[in-house]
Scaffold this motif. Structure first.
Motif, PDB file in Angstrom:
ATOM      1  N   SER A  27      -3.863  10.614  11.036  1.00 34.68           N
ATOM      2  CA  SER A  27      -3.532  12.041  10.802  1.00 34.68           C
ATOM      3  C   SER A  27      -1.991  12.372  10.642  1.00 34.68           C
ATOM      4  CB  SER A  27      -3.549  12.552  12.522  1.00 34.68           C
ATOM      5  OG  SER A  27      -5.005  12.449  12.894  1.00 34.68           O
ATOM      6  N   PHE A  28      -1.158  11.388  10.894  1.00 34.28           N
ATOM      7  CA  PHE A  28       0.087  11.313  10.501  1.00 34.28           C
ATOM      8  C   PHE A  28       0.395  11.435   9.031  1.00 34.28           C
ATOM      9  CE2 PHE A  28       4.654   9.424  10.241  1.00 34.28           C
ATOM     10  CZ  PHE A  28       5.280  10.685  10.536  1.00 34.28           C
ATOM     11  N   ALA A  29      -0.689  10.274   8.397  1.00 35.59           N
ATOM     12  CA  ALA A  29      -0.744  10.293   6.779  1.00 35.59           C
ATOM     13  C   ALA A  29      -0.947  11.760   6.128  1.00 35.59           C
ATOM     14  CB  ALA A  29      -1.632   9.224   6.573  1.00 35.59           C
ATOM     15  N   VAL A  30      -1.927  12.507   6.793  1.00 35.84           N
ATOM     16  CA  VAL A  30      -2.272  13.637   6.390  1.00 35.84           C
ATOM     17  C   VAL A  30      -1.433  14.788   6.703  1.00 35.84           C
ATOM     18  CG1 VAL A  30      -4.198  15.433   6.246  1.00 35.84           C
ATOM     19  CG2 VAL A  30      -4.529  12.872   6.109  1.00 35.84           C
ATOM     20  N   LEU A  47       6.558   8.572   4.731  1.00 33.03           N
ATOM     21  CA  LEU A  47       6.340   8.313   3.264  1.00 33.03           C
ATOM     22  C   LEU A  47       5.498   6.769   3.166  1.00 33.03           C
ATOM     23  CD1 LEU A  47       9.543   9.737   1.396  1.00 33.03           C
ATOM     24  CD2 LEU A  47       7.100  10.277   1.281  1.00 33.03           C
ATOM     25  N   PRO A  48       5.922   5.856   3.895  1.00 24.47           N
ATOM     26  CA  PRO A  48       5.402   4.578   3.691  1.00 24.47           C
ATOM     27  C   PRO A  48       4.064   4.471   4.381  1.00 24.47           C
ATOM     28  CG  PRO A  48       7.594   4.202   4.750  1.00 24.47           C
ATOM     29  CD  PRO A  48       7.364   5.746   4.656  1.00 24.47           C
ATOM     30  N   ILE A  49       3.616   5.360   5.268  1.00 24.03           N
ATOM     31  CA  ILE A  49       2.235   5.495   5.793  1.00 24.03           C
ATOM     32  C   ILE A  49       1.466   6.163   4.620  1.00 24.03           C
ATOM     33  CG2 ILE A  49       0.959   6.566   7.540  1.00 24.03           C
ATOM     34  CD1 ILE A  49       3.116   5.797   9.497  1.00 24.03           C
ATOM     35  N   VAL A  50       2.124   7.348   4.103  1.00 24.40           N
ATOM     36  CA  VAL A  50       1.275   7.883   3.051  1.00 24.40           C
ATOM     37  C   VAL A  50       0.826   7.063   1.897  1.00 24.40           C
ATOM     38  CG1 VAL A  50       1.429   9.668   1.137  1.00 24.40           C
ATOM     39  CG2 VAL A  50       2.167  10.311   3.442  1.00 24.40           C
ATOM     40  N   VAL A  51       1.903   6.337   1.499  1.00 25.29           N
ATOM     41  CA  VAL A  51       1.495   5.197   0.371  1.00 25.29           C
ATOM     42  C   VAL A  51       0.647   4.028   0.848  1.00 25.29           C
ATOM     43  CG1 VAL A  51       2.534   3.162  -0.968  1.00 25.29           C
ATOM     44  CG2 VAL A  51       3.712   5.573  -0.715  1.00 25.29           C
ATOM     45  N   TRP A  52       0.673   3.581   2.127  1.00 26.11           N
ATOM     46  CA  TRP A  52       0.079   2.692   2.504  1.00 26.11           C
ATOM     47  C   TRP A  52      -1.555   3.158   2.630  1.00 26.11           C
ATOM     48  CZ3 TRP A  52      -1.532  -2.332   3.393  1.00 26.11           C
ATOM     49  CH2 TRP A  52      -2.493  -2.507   4.270  1.00 26.11           C
ATOM     50  N   SER A  53      -1.799   4.495   3.297  1.00 21.56           N
ATOM     51  CA  SER A  53      -2.985   5.035   3.406  1.00 21.56           C
ATOM     52  C   SER A  53      -3.735   5.316   2.040  1.00 21.56           C
ATOM     53  CB  SER A  53      -3.015   6.434   4.070  1.00 21.56           C
ATOM     54  OG  SER A  53      -4.118   7.057   4.309  1.00 21.56           O
ATOM     55  N   SER A  54      -2.868   5.713   1.334  1.00 16.00           N
ATOM     56  CA  SER A  54      -3.601   5.979  -0.128  1.00 16.00           C
ATOM     57  C   SER A  54      -4.018   4.608  -0.939  1.00 16.00           C
ATOM     58  CB  SER A  54      -2.586   6.820  -1.079  1.00 16.00           C
ATOM     59  OG  SER A  54      -2.111   7.884  -0.504  1.00 16.00           O
ATOM     60  N   VAL A  55      -3.196   3.687  -0.813  1.00 18.10           N
ATOM     61  CA  VAL A  55      -3.601   2.334  -1.392  1.00 18.10           C
ATOM     62  C   VAL A  55      -4.707   1.683  -0.848  1.00 18.10           C
ATOM     63  CG1 VAL A  55      -2.491   0.090  -1.974  1.00 18.10           C
ATOM     64  CG2 VAL A  55      -1.036   2.113  -2.353  1.00 18.10           C
ATOM     65  N   VAL A  56      -4.620   1.788   0.551  1.00 12.68           N
ATOM     66  CA  VAL A  56      -5.821   1.123   0.971  1.00 12.68           C
ATOM     67  C   VAL A  56      -7.313   1.742   0.651  1.00 12.68           C
ATOM     68  CG1 VAL A  56      -6.923   1.267   3.257  1.00 12.68           C
ATOM     69  CG2 VAL A  56      -4.801   0.266   3.061  1.00 12.68           C
ATOM     70  N   SER A 110      -6.446  12.620  -2.094  1.00 18.87           N
ATOM     71  CA  SER A 110      -6.116  13.785  -1.556  1.00 18.87           C
ATOM     72  C   SER A 110      -4.941  13.639  -0.869  1.00 18.87           C
ATOM     73  CB  SER A 110      -7.296  14.191  -0.526  1.00 18.87           C
ATOM     74  OG  SER A 110      -8.360  14.622  -1.295  1.00 18.87           O
ATOM     75  N   VAL A 111      -4.710  12.440   0.057  1.00 21.23           N
ATOM     76  CA  VAL A 111      -3.318  12.097   0.761  1.00 21.23           C
ATOM     77  C   VAL A 111      -2.120  12.291  -0.184  1.00 21.23           C
ATOM     78  CG1 VAL A 111      -2.253  10.379   2.003  1.00 21.23           C
ATOM     79  CG2 VAL A 111      -4.535  11.065   2.580  1.00 21.23           C
ATOM     80  N   LEU A 112      -2.337  11.921  -1.288  1.00 20.43           N
ATOM     81  CA  LEU A 112      -1.045  11.821  -2.214  1.00 20.43           C
ATOM     82  C   LEU A 112      -0.959  13.360  -2.634  1.00 20.43           C
ATOM     83  CD1 LEU A 112      -1.859   8.650  -4.438  1.00 20.43           C
ATOM     84  CD2 LEU A 112       0.289   8.992  -2.798  1.00 20.43           C
ATOM     85  N   VAL A 113      -1.658  13.842  -3.390  1.00 19.47           N
ATOM     86  CA  VAL A 113      -1.747  15.257  -3.523  1.00 19.47           C
ATOM     87  C   VAL A 113      -1.405  16.224  -2.657  1.00 19.47           C
ATOM     88  CG1 VAL A 113      -2.808  17.136  -4.800  1.00 19.47           C
ATOM     89  CG2 VAL A 113      -3.396  14.907  -5.522  1.00 19.47           C
TER      90      VAL A 113
END
Length: 128
Positions: A27-30, A47-56, A110-113
Motif C-alpha cells: 500500500s505504501f508503494a502505491v 522511493l526505495p520501496i517503489v523501486v523494490w516493489s516494481s523490480v520484484v 503501474s507502481v512506477l508510472v
C-alpha cells in the motif's frame, strides 16, 4: 497441557503479522506519494520501496515476505498458498479467472508510472 498449541498459535499470529506488513508495504508503494505530499522527508523511505516493489514484479522475483508467510502458515498447521503474494491475495479481487504473470507486469509498471505522476505533481505543486 496449557502450552499445547502455543507454537501453532504463535506461528499463525506471526503469519498474520507478516501478511499485514506485506499489505502495508504494498500500500505504501502505491499510495505513499500522498504521504510524501504531507511529509516530504518520507520520500527517503518511499522511493526505495517503489523501486523494490516494481523490480520484484517486473523481474518475477519473490519478495522475502512471501516465503516467510508460507513457512509460518505451515508451522501453524494452515494451508500455505502457492505462487506469489499478489496472485494469492490480489488476483482473485482483480481477475478471478487468473493471469498471474501479466498481473505482475501490470503491477510493476503501474507502481512506477503512478508514482512518477504523483511525484511530478508534487514537483509542480512545490514549485508553484
Amino acid at each position: 497441557m496449557a502450552t499445547v498449541g502455543v507454537g501453532p498459535r504463535l506461528a499463525a499470529a506471526a503469519a498474520d503479522a507478516v501478511l499485514i506488513c506485506h499489505a502495508l508495504v504494498a500500500s505504501f508503494a502505491v499510495f505513499g506519494a500522498f504521504v510524501v505530499f504531507a511529509h516530504p522527508w518520507t520520500a527517503a523511505a518511499h522511493l526505495p520501496i517503489v523501486v523494490w516493489s516494481s523490480v520484484v514484479n517486473l523481474a518475477h522475483w519473490t519478495c522475502p515476505l512471501t516465503p516467510l508467510e508460507r513457512t509460518l502458515r505451515r508451522r501453524a498447521g494452515q494451508r500455505a498458498f502457492e505462487g506469489g503474494w499478489i496472485q494469492h491475495y490480489l488476483e482473485p479481487l482483480v481477475r478471478p479467472l487468473g493471469m498471474p504473470r501479466r498481473l505482475e507486469l501490470v503491477a510493476g509498471i503501474s507502481v512506477l508510472v503512478w508514482n512518477g505522476l504523483l511525484y511530478g505533481a508534487l514537483a509542480v505543486w512545490s514549485a508553484g
